[in-house]
Design a protein around this motif. Sequence first.
Motif, mmCIF file in Angstrom:
data_model
loop_
_atom_site.group_PDB
_atom_site.id
_atom_site.type_symbol
_atom_site.label_atom_id
_atom_site.label_comp_id
_atom_site.label_asym_id
_atom_site.label_seq_id
_atom_site.Cartn_x
_atom_site.Cartn_y
_atom_site.Cartn_z
ATOM 1 N N LEU A 119 0.831 -1.209 0.000
ATOM 2 C CA LEU A 119 0.000 0.000 0.000
ATOM 3 C C LEU A 119 0.863 1.256 0.000
ATOM 4 C CD1 LEU A 119 -2.755 -1.056 2.561
ATOM 5 C CD2 LEU A 119 -2.964 -0.933 0.083
ATOM 6 N N GLY A 120 2.008 1.217 0.720
ATOM 7 C CA GLY A 120 2.920 2.349 0.722
ATOM 8 C C GLY A 120 3.477 2.643 -0.655
ATOM 9 N N VAL A 121 3.827 1.591 -1.395
ATOM 10 C CA VAL A 121 4.333 1.773 -2.766
ATOM 11 C C VAL A 121 3.262 2.417 -3.641
ATOM 12 C CG1 VAL A 121 5.092 0.532 -4.823
ATOM 13 C CG2 VAL A 121 6.000 -0.110 -2.591
ATOM 14 N N ILE A 122 2.011 1.988 -3.472
ATOM 15 C CA ILE A 122 0.912 2.586 -4.239
ATOM 16 C C ILE A 122 0.741 4.056 -3.863
ATOM 17 C CG2 ILE A 122 -1.580 2.515 -4.632
ATOM 18 C CD1 ILE A 122 -1.415 -0.523 -4.183
ATOM 19 N N LEU A 123 0.846 4.360 -2.572
ATOM 20 C CA LEU A 123 0.700 5.747 -2.120
ATOM 21 C C LEU A 123 1.814 6.635 -2.660
ATOM 22 C CD1 LEU A 123 -0.417 5.094 1.560
ATOM 23 C CD2 LEU A 123 -1.738 6.349 -0.160
ATOM 24 N N ILE A 124 3.007 6.108 -2.788
ATOM 25 C CA ILE A 124 4.112 6.892 -3.350
ATOM 26 C C ILE A 124 3.741 7.378 -4.754
ATOM 27 C CG2 ILE A 124 6.461 6.706 -4.258
ATOM 28 C CD1 ILE A 124 7.132 4.971 -1.819
ATOM 29 N N ARG A 125 3.008 6.540 -5.474
ATOM 30 C CA ARG A 125 2.601 6.896 -6.841
ATOM 31 C C ARG A 125 1.336 7.759 -6.863
ATOM 32 N NH1 ARG A 125 4.300 3.957 -11.191
ATOM 33 N NH2 ARG A 125 2.208 4.117 -12.105
ATOM 34 N N LYS A 126 0.466 7.572 -5.873
ATOM 35 C CA LYS A 126 -0.869 8.178 -5.966
ATOM 36 C C LYS A 126 -1.111 9.358 -5.031
ATOM 37 C CE LYS A 126 -2.603 5.151 -8.934
ATOM 38 N NZ LYS A 126 -3.078 5.550 -10.287
ATOM 39 N N ASN A 132 4.540 13.160 1.358
ATOM 40 C CA ASN A 132 5.484 13.272 2.470
ATOM 41 C C ASN A 132 4.823 13.005 3.823
ATOM 42 O OD1 ASN A 132 7.565 13.920 0.722
ATOM 43 N ND2 ASN A 132 7.207 16.126 0.874
ATOM 44 N N GLY A 133 3.701 13.678 4.072
ATOM 45 C CA GLY A 133 3.045 13.516 5.361
ATOM 46 C C GLY A 133 2.457 12.130 5.552
ATOM 47 N N VAL A 134 1.807 11.602 4.514
ATOM 48 C CA VAL A 134 1.172 10.284 4.615
ATOM 49 C C VAL A 134 2.218 9.193 4.760
ATOM 50 C CG1 VAL A 134 -0.172 8.576 3.326
ATOM 51 C CG2 VAL A 134 -0.959 10.947 3.426
ATOM 52 N N MET A 135 3.251 9.236 3.943
ATOM 53 C CA MET A 135 4.252 8.176 3.974
ATOM 54 C C MET A 135 5.108 8.219 5.234
ATOM 55 S SD MET A 135 3.812 6.096 1.623
ATOM 56 C CE MET A 135 5.319 5.196 1.968
ATOM 57 N N MET A 136 5.226 9.407 5.845
ATOM 58 C CA MET A 136 5.932 9.492 7.131
ATOM 59 C C MET A 136 5.244 8.572 8.151
ATOM 60 S SD MET A 136 6.274 12.824 9.636
ATOM 61 C CE MET A 136 4.481 12.945 9.786
ATOM 62 N N VAL A 137 3.917 8.585 8.175
ATOM 63 C CA VAL A 137 3.163 7.779 9.134
ATOM 64 C C VAL A 137 3.174 6.311 8.740
ATOM 65 C CG1 VAL A 137 0.937 7.492 10.271
ATOM 66 C CG2 VAL A 137 1.702 9.776 9.614
ATOM 67 N N VAL A 138 2.963 6.022 7.447
ATOM 68 C CA VAL A 138 2.958 4.628 6.983
ATOM 69 C C VAL A 138 4.317 3.981 7.264
ATOM 70 C CG1 VAL A 138 2.782 3.118 4.963
ATOM 71 C CG2 VAL A 138 1.191 5.033 5.227
ATOM 72 N N ALA A 139 5.400 4.714 6.973
ATOM 73 C CA ALA A 139 6.740 4.156 7.210
ATOM 74 C C ALA A 139 6.988 3.945 8.697
ATOM 75 C CB ALA A 139 7.803 5.093 6.615
ATOM 76 N N LEU A 140 6.481 4.838 9.540
ATOM 77 C CA LEU A 140 6.653 4.662 10.984
ATOM 78 C C LEU A 140 5.920 3.404 11.459
ATOM 79 C CD1 LEU A 140 7.730 5.732 13.669
ATOM 80 C CD2 LEU A 140 5.628 7.092 13.886
ATOM 81 N N SER A 141 4.721 3.185 10.952
ATOM 82 C CA SER A 141 4.001 1.954 11.294
ATOM 83 C C SER A 141 4.774 0.730 10.802
ATOM 84 C CB SER A 141 2.599 1.990 10.671
ATOM 85 O OG SER A 141 1.902 0.804 10.963
ATOM 86 N N GLN A 142 5.386 0.863 9.624
ATOM 87 C CA GLN A 142 6.175 -0.243 9.081
ATOM 88 C C GLN A 142 7.404 -0.530 9.941
ATOM 89 O OE1 GLN A 142 4.957 -1.996 6.853
ATOM 90 N NE2 GLN A 142 6.490 -3.031 5.623
ATOM 91 N N VAL A 143 7.953 0.508 10.557
ATOM 92 C CA VAL A 143 9.085 0.313 11.477
ATOM 93 C C VAL A 143 8.688 -0.649 12.592
ATOM 94 C CG1 VAL A 143 10.532 1.423 13.226
ATOM 95 C CG2 VAL A 143 10.193 2.531 11.010
ATOM 96 N N LYS A 244 -11.281 14.387 0.898
ATOM 97 C CA LYS A 244 -11.459 13.819 -0.439
ATOM 98 C C LYS A 244 -10.464 12.700 -0.750
ATOM 99 C CE LYS A 244 -14.026 16.935 -3.438
ATOM 100 N NZ LYS A 244 -13.970 17.745 -4.688
ATOM 101 N N PRO A 245 -9.145 12.938 -0.603
ATOM 102 C CA PRO A 245 -8.214 11.851 -0.941
ATOM 103 C C PRO A 245 -8.298 10.666 0.016
ATOM 104 C CG PRO A 245 -7.020 13.700 -0.004
ATOM 105 C CD PRO A 245 -8.421 14.180 -0.260
#
Length: 823
Positions: A119-126, A132-143, A244-245
Amino acid sequence: MDLQFIGENLLPGKIGQFFIVLAFGAALLSSIAYCFATRSKDSGDHSWTVIGRVSFMINWVSVIGIGITLFYLILNHNNEYYYVYSHSSKELPVYYIVSAFWEGQEGSFWLWAFWQSLLGVILIRKARSWENGVMMVVALSQVFLCSMLLGVDIFGERIGSSPFILLREAVNLREMAPVVFADTENYKNYLKFITDGRGLNPLLQNYWMVIHPPTLFLGFASMVVPFSYAIAALWQKRYTEWIKPAMPWALFAVMILGAGIIMGSFWAYEALNFGGFWAWDPVENASLIPWLTLIAGVHVMIVFKNTGHAYFTAIALVLLSFVLVLYASFLTRSGILGDTSVHSFTDLGMFGHLILYNLLFLLIPAGLLVVRWKELPITNKDEETYSREFWMFIGALVITVACIQVIFTTSVPIFNAAFGTNFAPPIDAVKYYNQRQAPFAVLITLISGFSQFMRYKRTDARRFFSGLIASLVFSAIVTAAFVYIAGIYNNFMYILLAFSCIFAILSNGTILRQVFGGKRKLAGAAVAHIGFAMLLLGALVAAATNKPISLNASNFIPVKDFEKVEKPGENIVLYKNEPKKMGKYTVTYVSDTVIAPNTFYKLNFKVYDERTGELKEDFDLNPQIQANEKMGLIPSPDTKHYLTYDIYTHVTSAPAEQEEHADHEGRSEEDNYKAPRIVNVNIGDTIHTASGVITVKGVNSSPEAKDLKLAAGDLAVGLPLEVDVNGRVYKAEPIYLIKGNNIFDFARNIDDLGLRFRFTKILPEEGKMELQIFEKPQQAKDWVVFKSIEFPFINLYWLGTIIMVVGFMISIFRRQKEVGTVR
């Protein structure tokens, strides 16, 4: 001096552990880089974003590498690895080996991390401007998810549990099997004694367990996305733009998690023996609650999008939903539900680790809400009572209160552990929760129905009441007919819930008429509401009116202590080839077949015309059982499906030696014996048989036999046995042989007693040996005890689920189009 162990394949484990460490480090770097990227004031400087992207892609590839390595080890039965030994077996078909992959905590954490990384890879594209803000949280959860797999010691504390730990590191083999491994040479060559793994939990040997966990964990993983959008909105002060997003992702999470939960319900219905599809088990509840809170959150998000009201409620419910997912994980994995749930994992020492994960993701949103409170777009204007947003808000509030009741009761073990209290969970959980949740279900479905006649901001009261009254009258007529047909007219709450569900279905059906008139944007919500109401209606009728049809007038079953575990009056004893009447059915126990380790019973059901005696219906059901040494008799039901009801049948008791009628083709010497009774024994153990009492006398490391020829490196072990028959002692010594990479055994017979023995395994972890005891059959009737339950209108439950998922899919496509070019 380190011992050199023979036969271990250590390279894959080292590769897998490298991928775990790399995945953890890459996720940590990605989260830090994205954090700096959100704080960068130079809009043209994307260097931190690039580092974040590359690091997360490395994490994704590493997680895939972990999975490939682990699956390779499981598929090749590398039992030197504790995870492989604990969850896999050579007897399992490939599709159950897939289930074995995620049976343990480590495998399920990997599954969660895999979906979250994808899902993170998809978010990087979409995600575009939100990346930046969304992936900061997703990556932290992945940690945190990757840290659960580390299995390393830091300052004396164990961090995570690695699936690549070796069996000899996880278990002290010398303590578990001192007889075998007292010899250093045997200890160095321990893998010769580990001939197979312990296999998959019998309850999980069902095709639904191949697809239910991946779907459920995709649901868990997708819950982080709307959470991340909400956190990013607070972090970057983009308070209103996130709706919306985030909306398509919230709907996707609701759809997938809901589908995963219902798949678990399918599994319970088809594989478990409690006689139903939902047991209100604590782990079931823990998965259900975040799903319901996010449903409430989605509705309030729609309210805010259309009116600008209820901002705090919308963002709070979205944030709370993911926090509850983490709380559900804590309940499941900390071991705290070990005595109250059949689903929970044992404690792997992650208690503090899981608490930290929960606390961090609770404190981050709480802290941001406090810091940004004065800036939040909160309006004090009251909504109009005659408005859709008002009742959508009330509906969300009702769902939230219902969730509080469930989560509070589910958390009783937490309260007991934290405060030293001794509150007892409900004795009859199904009855307890059904009674307390039914009023909430009535309110929710009523609101779902009459809110369809309203408009946002303000509704014309005359038009509202004219449409509402017509729908109420028609719903009452349909309800009266349904209540009569379903036979639920003796309980007012059942009648009220049936009415509310039918009212919701018909009211949302009127919206579908508008869809065909061109208002297609209304279709998704209407279809989802119809599906949800139909699901509740099917659950109501099936749970309220299911009844045992295997009635036993004698109220007696000739099986010792049967009444302690089952109701004799609801079970029938069948003797082989002796038909017995059961209501309109004539049931015959035809045969049984052993496909190790399961025994499948063939029960024939016939229906005859009462007047003419003509055969109207003829079908077979094949319930199965597995005699499991640790879990006892494990039954799996079989079901005959009709349009308006199911006949659900499972075995409740059978002779102790379930393998009696196994097919022994190719083993001519044992054709005259029953299939073996398999027992794990130690020195001094006694086993009672029809012939006499068997005593395990010892272990002979130098057995002698005419056919036994040993070469260098070969290992032979004898198992001396004595059989006492009224004071007369018979002796036998079966032999276990490891020759090269092959395993053999020499059976020994006592012909006077009709006994045959095979020494087939050494079980180092348990400190025992596997002995197979063959007995020649005695003349006795074959029998089985079974229970049949009729589930009326259960297909409404399954059909409602499908319709609800379709509705969510329609809504996702619609909301995705609305996102359009949002940056």
